[in-house]
Design a protein around this motif. Structure first.
Motif, PDB file in Angstrom:
ATOM      1  N   LEU A 286      48.644  72.461  17.886  1.00 29.45           N
ATOM      2  CA  LEU A 286      48.878  71.306  17.033  1.00 29.45           C
ATOM      3  C   LEU A 286      50.288  71.400  16.474  1.00 29.45           C
ATOM      4  N   ASP A 287      51.039  70.309  16.513  1.00 30.39           N
ATOM      5  CA  ASP A 287      52.443  70.323  16.095  1.00 30.39           C
ATOM      6  C   ASP A 287      52.533  70.540  14.586  1.00 30.39           C
ATOM      7  N   PRO A 288      53.097  71.660  14.131  1.00 27.43           N
ATOM      8  CA  PRO A 288      53.168  71.913  12.684  1.00 27.43           C
ATOM      9  C   PRO A 288      53.994  70.881  11.941  1.00 27.43           C
ATOM     10  N   GLY A 289      55.016  70.321  12.596  1.00 27.16           N
ATOM     11  CA  GLY A 289      55.866  69.361  11.917  1.00 27.16           C
ATOM     12  C   GLY A 289      55.110  68.144  11.440  1.00 27.16           C
ATOM     13  N   SER A 290      54.166  67.677  12.215  1.00 35.19           N
ATOM     14  CA  SER A 290      53.410  66.482  11.851  1.00 35.19           C
ATOM     15  C   SER A 290      52.546  66.725  10.624  1.00 35.19           C
ATOM     16  N   PHE A 291      51.812  67.827  10.622  1.00 33.74           N
ATOM     17  CA  PHE A 291      50.892  68.089   9.518  1.00 33.74           C
ATOM     18  C   PHE A 291      51.632  68.510   8.254  1.00 33.74           C
ATOM     19  N   ASP A 292      52.705  69.261   8.409  1.00 30.07           N
ATOM     20  CA  ASP A 292      53.498  69.624   7.229  1.00 30.07           C
ATOM     21  C   ASP A 292      54.049  68.385   6.539  1.00 30.07           C
ATOM     22  N   ALA A 293      54.550  67.429   7.319  1.00 29.83           N
ATOM     23  CA  ALA A 293      55.095  66.202   6.735  1.00 29.83           C
ATOM     24  C   ALA A 293      54.015  65.449   5.966  1.00 29.83           C
ATOM     25  N   MET A 296      52.998  67.430   2.746  1.00 28.07           N
ATOM     26  CA  MET A 296      54.048  67.418   1.722  1.00 28.07           C
ATOM     27  C   MET A 296      54.054  66.094   0.968  1.00 28.07           C
ATOM     28  N   MET A 297      53.970  64.987   1.687  1.00 26.00           N
ATOM     29  CA  MET A 297      54.100  63.684   1.030  1.00 26.00           C
ATOM     30  C   MET A 297      52.872  63.318   0.198  1.00 26.00           C
ATOM     31  N   TYR A 508      58.213  62.328  12.422  1.00 26.63           N
ATOM     32  CA  TYR A 508      56.843  62.114  11.955  1.00 26.63           C
ATOM     33  C   TYR A 508      56.807  61.522  10.546  1.00 26.63           C
ATOM     34  N   VAL A 509      57.847  61.746   9.769  1.00 30.56           N
ATOM     35  CA  VAL A 509      57.803  61.423   8.340  1.00 30.56           C
ATOM     36  C   VAL A 509      57.579  59.938   8.099  1.00 30.56           C
ATOM     37  N   ARG A 510      58.421  59.088   8.636  1.00 27.60           N
ATOM     38  CA  ARG A 510      58.325  57.654   8.350  1.00 27.60           C
ATOM     39  C   ARG A 510      57.041  57.029   8.897  1.00 27.60           C
ATOM     40  N   PRO A 511      56.599  57.377  10.114  1.00 27.16           N
ATOM     41  CA  PRO A 511      55.309  56.827  10.564  1.00 27.16           C
ATOM     42  C   PRO A 511      54.137  57.229   9.667  1.00 27.16           C
ATOM     43  N   TRP A 512      54.076  58.502   9.271  1.00 24.80           N
ATOM     44  CA  TRP A 512      52.992  58.916   8.385  1.00 24.80           C
ATOM     45  C   TRP A 512      53.068  58.159   7.054  1.00 24.80           C
ATOM     46  N   ALA A 513      54.265  57.961   6.535  1.00 27.85           N
ATOM     47  CA  ALA A 513      54.407  57.226   5.276  1.00 27.85           C
ATOM     48  C   ALA A 513      53.952  55.783   5.435  1.00 27.85           C
ATOM     49  N   ALA A 514      54.293  55.156   6.565  1.00 28.81           N
ATOM     50  CA  ALA A 514      53.911  53.763   6.781  1.00 28.81           C
ATOM     51  C   ALA A 514      52.404  53.613   6.944  1.00 28.81           C
ATOM     52  N   ILE A 515      51.761  54.600   7.544  1.00 28.29           N
ATOM     53  CA  ILE A 515      50.321  54.498   7.800  1.00 28.29           C
ATOM     54  C   ILE A 515      49.502  54.863   6.564  1.00 28.29           C
ATOM     55  N   THR A 516      49.845  55.980   5.929  1.00 26.12           N
ATOM     56  CA  THR A 516      48.996  56.511   4.850  1.00 26.12           C
ATOM     57  C   THR A 516      49.426  56.057   3.463  1.00 26.12           C
ATOM     58  N   GLN A 517      50.593  55.477   3.313  1.00 30.02           N
ATOM     59  CA  GLN A 517      51.069  54.911   2.042  1.00 30.02           C
ATOM     60  C   GLN A 517      50.935  55.884   0.863  1.00 30.02           C
ATOM     61  N   ARG A 527      63.875  60.383   3.385  1.00 26.11           N
ATOM     62  CA  ARG A 527      65.126  61.083   3.677  1.00 26.11           C
ATOM     63  C   ARG A 527      65.185  62.424   2.957  1.00 26.11           C
ATOM     64  N   ARG A 528      64.674  62.469   1.746  1.00 25.21           N
ATOM     65  CA  ARG A 528      64.718  63.722   0.984  1.00 25.21           C
ATOM     66  C   ARG A 528      63.814  64.774   1.622  1.00 25.21           C
ATOM     67  N   LEU A 529      62.644  64.360   2.105  1.00 20.53           N
ATOM     68  CA  LEU A 529      61.740  65.305   2.762  1.00 20.53           C
ATOM     69  C   LEU A 529      62.357  65.853   4.040  1.00 20.53           C
ATOM     70  N   ILE A 530      62.978  64.979   4.831  1.00 22.60           N
ATOM     71  CA  ILE A 530      63.628  65.443   6.054  1.00 22.60           C
ATOM     72  C   ILE A 530      64.741  66.417   5.723  1.00 22.60           C
ATOM     73  N   GLY A 531      65.519  66.124   4.692  1.00 20.40           N
ATOM     74  CA  GLY A 531      66.583  67.031   4.282  1.00 20.40           C
ATOM     75  C   GLY A 531      66.047  68.340   3.737  1.00 20.40           C
ATOM     76  N   PHE A 532      64.950  68.289   2.980  1.00 19.53           N
ATOM     77  CA  PHE A 532      64.351  69.494   2.411  1.00 19.53           C
ATOM     78  C   PHE A 532      63.875  70.442   3.500  1.00 19.53           C
ATOM     79  N   CYS A 533      63.386  69.864   4.601  1.00 20.22           N
ATOM     80  CA  CYS A 533      62.845  70.672   5.694  1.00 20.22           C
ATOM     81  C   CYS A 533      63.865  70.891   6.810  1.00 20.22           C
ATOM     82  N   ALA A 534      65.142  70.603   6.530  1.00 13.54           N
ATOM     83  CA  ALA A 534      66.147  70.619   7.587  1.00 13.54           C
ATOM     84  C   ALA A 534      66.195  71.948   8.327  1.00 13.54           C
ATOM     85  N   ALA A 535      66.060  73.049   7.633  1.00 13.52           N
ATOM     86  CA  ALA A 535      66.173  74.362   8.279  1.00 13.52           C
ATOM     87  C   ALA A 535      65.024  74.614   9.247  1.00 13.52           C
TER      88      ALA A 535
END
Length: 544
Positions: A286-293, A296-297, A508-517, A527-535
Motif C-alpha cells: 500500500l502506498d504510504p504517501g496516500s495514507f499519510d496525506a 495528516m489532513m 495524493y493531497v489535493r484529490p484526498w482533500a477534494a473527496i473527503t473535505q 501546499r503546506r502539507l506538501i512542503g512539510f513532507c518534502a523530504a
C-alpha cells in the motif's frame, strides 16, 4: 535467410529505437529491439508464405532484384538514422522526467543484446516451423493437402499454447508466487509485534503478526503517528487506525474479509470520522504517501482497512488476470459496507474506497459487487487505474464531447473527475454531487494508457495535445507501438515520482482533500502539507 523477411526485420529493428512513454536503458532497449526484429522477420516470412500459397506470379528476376536492393537500401538508411538518433530520443524523454542523460557507449551493447534475443526467438520460430512441417507431412497421408495444412496449423498452435501458457507460464507464476511468499516470511523473521496491544498484530489483535507478511508489517508499523500529525497541525491528534489481514492468515477470501471487519470493530474504526476500504497491489503493498496525506489532513481521525490477496507483482497479476484480487476486493467491500450501512447515518464514519494500480482495478470490481444505489459510499479515489478497469473505461468512453482521453471531463465533473501530475482539479466544474470519485492518472503511465487496439491504430491520447513529459518524437507505428507500450508497462516504475506508474504523496493531497473535505482546509493547507513532507514526499510523511 530469406531476403524479404530480413528487410522486415531491419525495418522493425529501426522502428524499435524510436521513443515511447518510458525511457529505456541499454538492456531494455536491446531486448525490445530483438523482440521487434524477430516479430518483423516472422511477419515477413508469413507474408511471403501467403504470397506463395496464393500462387501469385513472381516478378522477373532483374526487376525483383532491383526492388529488393532499393528496399534493403531504404531500411538500412532508416536503421542508420535510428541508431544515430536513439540516444537523443532517450535523453529527451529522460530530461523531461528530470532524469540524467543515458549512459555513454550504449549502442554496441544494444546491438549485441538485440542480436542475441533475435537469434533465440528466430530459433524458437524455426522449431515451430519444423513441427508444423512434420505434422503436415503426417496428415497429408490420410487427407487432402489443404485440410492437412489447416489441421497441422491448429495442432501446432495448440501445442505452443499448452507449452507456454498452460505449461511454462503457469510454472513460472507458481514459482514466483512461492518465492514472494517465502520472502515475505523470511525477510523479517525476528521483527517483534507492535508494543501497543491495540494495534493490528499486537497482543490483543485478532490478526496474527506473523501472517501479515512484510508489506502488512511495514504498513501497520509505518505511517504518521499522533506526534507527527501534531507537529504539522499544531493541535492534538489521534493515532490513525490501520487494519491489515495477510494472505497467509486464511485461504478463504471471505473469511479474511470477516476477520478484517472484526479487527476494525475491535480497534474502533467505525468511531472515526473517515473510513477507507483499501485494496493493495499484487504483493500486498500500500502506498504510504496516500495514507499519510489522508491521515495528516484529518488529524489522525481516520481508519483504513486492507486485505492481502496475493504475493505476485502487480504486472504479473495484471497480465494474466488473476481473479484473486477481484474476489478479495469484492468480499472486503461488501462485508465492511454491509456493517457500515446498518449503522445510524449520524453515527457512522464517511466511507471511501481506495486503490492504486491493481488495487484500483480490483476495488472498482468490488464496488460493482453490491447495491450502492440506496446507500452508497461517500466517494472513491483510484490512482493509476489499469487499462482493463471496466468502470474507468466506461467513464473515459462517455467523456464530454471535446474532452481529451488523457484528462477527460465526464458530466461536467458532477460525480467523477480526472487529475494528473499537471492538474485537473482546477477546472471549472459543476458542483459536486454526494458521491465523489477521482481518478489520478499520469500522462506517461502505460499501465493506464495501454490500448490493445494500438496494434493497428493510434490511441486517442496519441493524437491529442501532449503533456510536457511526453516526447514530441513519439509516433504511432503499427505493431511496434503496441510492443513498446507493453515494455513500458514492465519498466513503468523506473522513473521519478510524478511520471510513469510512480505515484507519490504530492499528487495524493489535493484529490484526498477534494473527496473527503477535511475541516478548515484549502489550497494553502495542501501546499503546506506538501512542503512539510518534502523530504519524504517520494514515499510517505512519517519522517525519520
Amino acid at each position: 535467410m530469406p531476403a524479404w523477411p530480413l528487410v522486415a526485420a531491419i525495418l522493425f529493428l529501426a522502428a524499435s529505437l524510436t521513443p515511447s512513454l518510458i525511457p529505456r536503458d541499454w538492456a531494455v532497449q536491446g531486448v525490445l529491439s530483438g523482440v521487434l526484429a524477430a516479430a518483423g522477420y516472422g511477419l515477413g516470412r508469413l507474408l511471403l508464405a501467403v504470397w506463395r500459397g496464393l500462387g501469385l506470379t513472381a516478378l522477373p528476376r532483374r526487376p525483383a532484384r532491383m526492388i529488393l536492393g532499393l528496399a534493403l537500401t531504404a531500411v538500412l538508411a532508416a536503421l542508420a538514422l535510428a541508431l544515430w538518433r536513439q540516444g537523443i530520443w532517450q535523453d529527451d524523454v529522460r530530461l523531461r522526467m528530470g532524469m540524467p542523460p543515458a549512459e555513454e557507449a550504449r549502442l554496441l551493447r544494444i546491438l549485441a543484446l538485440a542480436f542475441a534475443v533475435f537469434a533465440v526467438l528466430a530459433g524458437a520460430g524455426l522449431l515451430v516451423q519444423r513441427a508444423f512441417d512434420l505434422a503436415r507431412r503426417r496428415l497429408v497421408r490420410v487427407m487432402p493437402a489443404g485440410a492437412a495444412n489447416v489441421l497441422g496449423l491448429v495442432a501446432v498452435t495448440a501445442m505452443v499454447v499448452v507449452l507456454t501458457r498452460d505449461g511454462l507460464i503457469d510454472r513460472l507464476m507458481a514459482v514466483a508466487d512461492e518465492s514472494y511468499e517465502t520472502a515475505q516470511k523470511l525477510f523479517d523473521p525476528e521483527r517483534p509485534a507492535p508494543a501497543d496491544p491495540g494495534r493490528t498484530g499486537g497482543a490483543e489483535s485478532l490478526v496474527s503478526w506473523g501472517a501479515l507478511g512484510k508489506p502488512g508489517r511495514d504498513w501497520v508499523e509505518g505511517g504518521v503517528d499522533a506526534a507527527r500529525i501534531t507537529e504539522f497541525t499544531g493541535r492534538p491528534a489521534l493515532r490513525p487506525i490501520r487494519v491489515y489481514v495477510g494472505r497467509a492468515e486464511e485461504d478463504d477470501p471471505q473469511i479474511r474479509a470477516e476477520l478484517a471487519l472484526a479487527e476494525l470493530i475491535r480497534q474502533g474504526g467505525f468511531e472515526r470520522s473517515v473510513l477507507v476500504i483499501a485494496s493493495p497491489t499484487g504483493t500486498g503493498w500500500l502506498d504510504p504517501g496516500s495514507f499519510d496525506a489522508l491521515e495528516m489532513m484529518h488529524g489522525g481521525d481516520t481508519a483504513s482497512v486492507a486485505v492481502q490477496y496475493s504475493y505476485l507483482q502487480s504486472p504479473l497479476a495484471l497480465i494474466f488476470e488473476t481473479r484473486a484480487g477481484l474476489d478479495q476486493a469484492a468480499a472486503v467491500i461488501q462485508t465492511v459496507h454491509a456493517y457500515w450501512r446498518d449503522l445510524p447515518p449520524d453515527r457512522r464514519p464517511r466511507l471511501y474506497i481506495h486503490g492504486l494500480s491493481l488495487g484500483a482495478w480490483s476495488s472498482m470490481y468490488g464496488i460493482n459487487g453490491f447495491r450502492m444505489v440506496s446507500d452508497p459510499p461517500d466517494g472513491a479515489f483510484w490512482a493509476g487505474p489499469p487499462f482493463p478497469s471496466e468502470m474507468w473505461r466506461r467513464a473515459v468512453a462517455n467523456r464530454d464531447a471535446g474532452s481529451p482521453q488523457s484528462l477527460p471531463v465526464l458530466d461536467e465533473g458532477e460525480t467523477v473527475r480526472f487529475v494528473s501530475h499537471y492538474g485537473g482539479l482546477d477546472r471549472a466544474y459543476a458542483p459536486w454531487r454526494h458521491l465523489r470519485v477521482i481518478f489520478l492518472q499520469y500522462s506517461t503511465d502505460p499501465i493506464v494508457f495501454f490500448d490493445p487496439a494500438a496494434l493497428w491504430r493510434a490511441p486517442d491520447w496519441m493524437t491529442e495535445p501532449r503533456a510536457p513529459d511526453i516526447s514530441p518524437a513519439f509516433r504511432f507505428i503499427p505493431l511496434v507501438t503496441q510492443v513498446q507500450l507493453a515494455m513500458d508497462m514492465v519498466i513503468a516504475l523506473s522513473v521519478p515520482g510524478g511520471h510513469g506508474h510512480s505515484y507519490y504523496l504530492a499528487d495524493y493531497v489535493r484529490p484526498w482533500a477534494a473527496i473527503t473535505q477535511p475541516p478548515d482546509w484549502g489550497e494553502a493547507e495542501s501546499r503546506r502539507l506538501i512542503g512539510f513532507c518534502a523530504a519524504e514526499v517520494q514515499q510517505g510523511c512519517a519522517g525519520p
